[in-house]
Design an enzyme around this catalytic site. Structure first.
Site, PDB file in Angstrom:
ATOM      1  CB  CYS B 133       4.905 -13.921  17.901  1.00 50.09           C
ATOM      2  SG  CYS B 133       5.654 -15.290  18.705  1.00 50.09           S
ATOM      3  CG  HIS B 263       5.489 -12.689  22.835  1.00 51.43           C
ATOM      4  ND1 HIS B 263       4.962 -13.593  23.766  1.00 51.43           N
ATOM      5  CD2 HIS B 263       5.932 -13.315  21.502  1.00 51.43           C
ATOM      6  CE1 HIS B 263       5.239 -14.812  23.030  1.00 51.43           C
ATOM      7  NE2 HIS B 263       5.687 -14.651  21.878  1.00 51.43           N
TER       8      HIS B 263
END
Lengths: 356, 356
Positions: B133, B263
Site C-alpha cells: 500500500c 498514507h
C-alpha cells in the site's frame, strides 16, 4: 544568585518556550547569574514565577528593563524581536534571539554551541540568533557527521509537533483530540472536519491550515516563492549558515503531525567521503549531546513520546543507503521546546558569559 | 448479476480491506461478474453481507470454493496467500493477491493498471500481485512523471496510517486516543506510555512497536538486513518492478503516524530530463487517477482527512528542487485501503476479464 554575577533577562517569560526556559534555569546544578529578570508583555506583567527558589515578578517590556542587563534572551514573535532586540543591545545587553528576525543577517551569528560556539564572539550588532526549531532538531547530529565526513547534500522530511506553533498550537491539538476521541469513526477515521465543526472548532480559529487530529498537514510557516514554505527555506538557509557550507544542497518538506512536543526528521545525507553505519554510530557516541537509540530488532528507535523533555538529540534508524554512494539515511527526534528553542538559547547565553 | 458473466471470489471478505472491497463493488455503476463469492476463515463463515442488493453468505476457505471461479482476489496474510493462491490457480482461477507472498516472484506480474496494465497477460503461475500500500500510494503519480521525464532516483519519507496494520491497528489507535484525550497533558504532551498503561493498554498487545497516539513511530514491517525494515525494501523493490526500472535508486524511510486511514509520502524525485512545476502540473492534470491539489496560498494541499475515502492519488506541494537539477519535491496522499489495496486489486481483476 547573589548580585555579584552577570544579569540575565528573559523576554517572553510566560510563553510556551519561556516556561520551558524557566524549567531549564531551575534544573541547572549552578548558574553564573547574579540576577535574573523576567519580562513579558504588559498583559502578563505582575505574574509571579519561582526561579531557583526565589519568587520573581514579571516586568512589562520597556527600554529601562534592559539597563544593567548582560544577556537578554528573547522568545517572542519576529516583529517584537525586530523592535526590541536592538533596544536591548543599545542599552548594553547581548541579545540572544529565538525569532526569525535576525537569523540570516550577515552581521548576526547563528549559533548551535556544539557546531559553531566560536561564532558568538563576532556579533557587531550585539545580537546572536538562535536557529529555527526544525533546523536545530538535527544540527547536533549533522554537525558531528559533517566534521568527519564532509556534508554535501540533504533531503529532509519533517514530522513537526503542534508546540512549534506555540501555546495556541498545543491548545488547538488538545481541543481537536477531545472532539474526535471516543467516537466510532470507523475504518476511514470519519469526517474529521465535520467532527471539529460540530465541536465548535472552526478552521479559521486554528493556528494550523487544516485539522491536525487524526491528520498530517504538509505545511508550516508562510508562503514563499515557487511553492516553498518559509519553514522549508529556513531549514535550507540556516543549515548552510550554521554548518558553514554556503553551497550545501538541500530539499526539505515540512509537515505538521499530531504530536504535542518534539520534532522528528527523516534525513537523507550525502557526504564527500564514504561512511558506514559503524562509523556513524561511533561519531554519535562521541558527541555528548547526541543519544543513539538504534536497535530495531529490540524495538529501539527514537520516538517523540520517549524523548520529549530530554535535552539531547536522539538518533536512530541509521542505514547506509543501498543505491547512493557516501550516503546515510537516519531518523532524529529532538524536543523542539528544549534543544529546539529554550535550551539552545540558554546555552548561547552561557557561552557569551563564559567567553567574556 | 445474472449468472452469465465470469465468477469473482473475494478471499478475506470480512477484514479491513475486504470490507472496503465490498464497498467498492457496491459503488461501481456496473460490474462484469455473473456471480460473486465471499470467502473468509472458518471463524467468519456464515456471516451475511449485502453485495449489490443481494445478501451473500460468507463461505469458509476450502479448495472447492474456487471451482468455477474466474478471478479470486486475496486480502489475507502472507502465509495464507502463499498456501491458497496456488490452490485457486490450480483450480482454474486467476489469483489477484494483495499479500507480500508473490510480489517479487519473477513469474508473477506486479500491476498498477495506470502504469503497467499489459503485464496482467504474462502470468505463468496464474497469479498476479497487488503492490504494497505504501508503494501504491505514489505509483500513479510517479508512473505519469516517469513516462514524460524518465525517473532516475527517489528519496521517500512516509506518513503511514494505522489501518495499514489492519483492523487491529485501527482498534489500537482508537483505544490509545481515548486513553490520552481529555487529559491535561501540558506542553510536553505528558507521559503517553504511562497513560496507556494506566488504561490497560500494554505495549506488548499493540500491533505497533511504540505508542501511536500523540506520537510517530519510525518503523513498519519486519527487521531486514543492515537496519532496513521490510516496508522500506518493499518501496524500493516494488517501485523498480512496477516502473520497469531495475536500477532505480531508492532510499525510503517508513514512519507510522496517528492517522486512521490514508498514507502520505514526501517524495524527492530525480529525472533524466529537466522538469518544471508547470510541466508536472500538466502531467498530473492529464492522468485521470491523479488529483492535483496545489495552491498553498489558498490553503490547498492534500491531507489525509480531506482525501480519505477517495479513489485517486492526491498530489500537492509540487516544487522544483532549488539545489538539485531535474528534480521535483512533492507530497502525495492516497487512501491505503482503496487505491492502496482494495481498489487496485479490483482494478486488476477487471483488467483480467477485460483482456480475455
Amino acid at each position: 544568585m547573589g548580585g555579584t554575577g552577570p544579569v540575565l533577562a528573559l523576554v517572553g517569560a510566560t510563553g510556551a518556550v519561556g516556561s520551558v526556559m524557566v524549567d531549564i534555569i531551575n534544573g541547572r546544578p549552578e548558574v553564573p547569574w547574579g540576577e535574573i529578570r523576567l519580562i513579558a508583555s504588559a498583559r502578563s506583567a505582575g505574574k509571579r514565577i519561582t526561579v531557583r527558589g526565589q519568587e520573581l515578578t514579571v516586568q512589562a517590556l520597556a527600554p529601562e528593563v534592559f539597563d544593567g542587563v548582560d544577556v537578554a534572551m528573547f522568545d517572542v514573535p519576529d516583529e517584537v524581536s525586530a523592535q526590541w532586540a536592538p533596544i536591548a543591545a543599545a542599552r548594553g545587553a547581548v541579545a540572544v534571539d529565538n525569532s526569525g528576525a535576525f537569523r540570516m543577517d550577515p552581521d548576526v551569528p547563528l549559533v548551535v554551541p556544539e557546531v559553531n560556539a566560536d561564532a558568538v564572539a563576532d556579533r557587531p550588532r550585539g545580537i546572536i540568533a538562535n536557529p529555527n526549531c526544525t533546523t536545530l532538531s538535527m544540527m547536533a547530529a549533522l554537525g558531528a557527521l559533517h566534521r568527519e565526513f564532509g556534508l554535501r547534500e540533504l533531503v529532509v522530511a519533517s514530522y513537526q509537533a503542534a508546540s512549534g506553533a506555540g501555546q495556541s498550537g498545543i491548545d488547538r491539538l488538545y481541543a481537536e483530540l477531545a472532539a474526535v476521541a471516543g467516537k466510532d469513526l470507523g475504518v476511514r477515521g470519519g469526517d474529521v472536519r465535520e467532527a471539529l465543526a460540530a465541536a465548535g472548532l472552526g478552521q479559521a480559529d486554528s493556528p494550523f491550515p487544516a485539522p491536525l487530529a487524526l491528520n498530517v498537514v504538509p505545511w508550516a510557516g508562510s508562503v514563499k516563492d515557487d511553492g516553498w514554505s518559509s519553514e522549508e527555506l529556513k531549514v535550507r538557509n540556516e543549515s548552510r549558515k550554521i554548518l558553514g557550507i554556503p553551497d550545501l544542497k538541500v530539499s526539505a518538506t515540512c509537515v505538521r503531525v499530531p504530536v504535542v512536543t518534539t520534532h522528528s526528521l527523516s534525513v537523507h545525507a550525502v557526504f564527500d567521503r564514504e561512511v558506514t553505519v559503524a562509523q556513524a554510530h561511533a561519531v554519535f557516541a562521541a558527541q555528548p549531546s547526541v543519544v543513539l537509540v538504534d536497535d530495531p530488532a529490540q524495538g529501539r528507535f527514537p520516538t517523540p513520546a520517549d524523548v520529549v523533555g530530554g535535552d539531547p538529540t536522539y538518533v536512530g534508524r541509521v542505514r547506509q543507503a543501498l543505491d547512493f554512494p557516501n550516503t546515510l539515511d537516519f531518523f532524529v527526534c529532538g524536543d523542539n521546546l528544549r534543544k529546539g528553542a529554550a535550551l539552545n538559547t540558554y546555552e548561547i547565553a552561557e557561552q557569551v558569559v563564559a567567553a567574556r
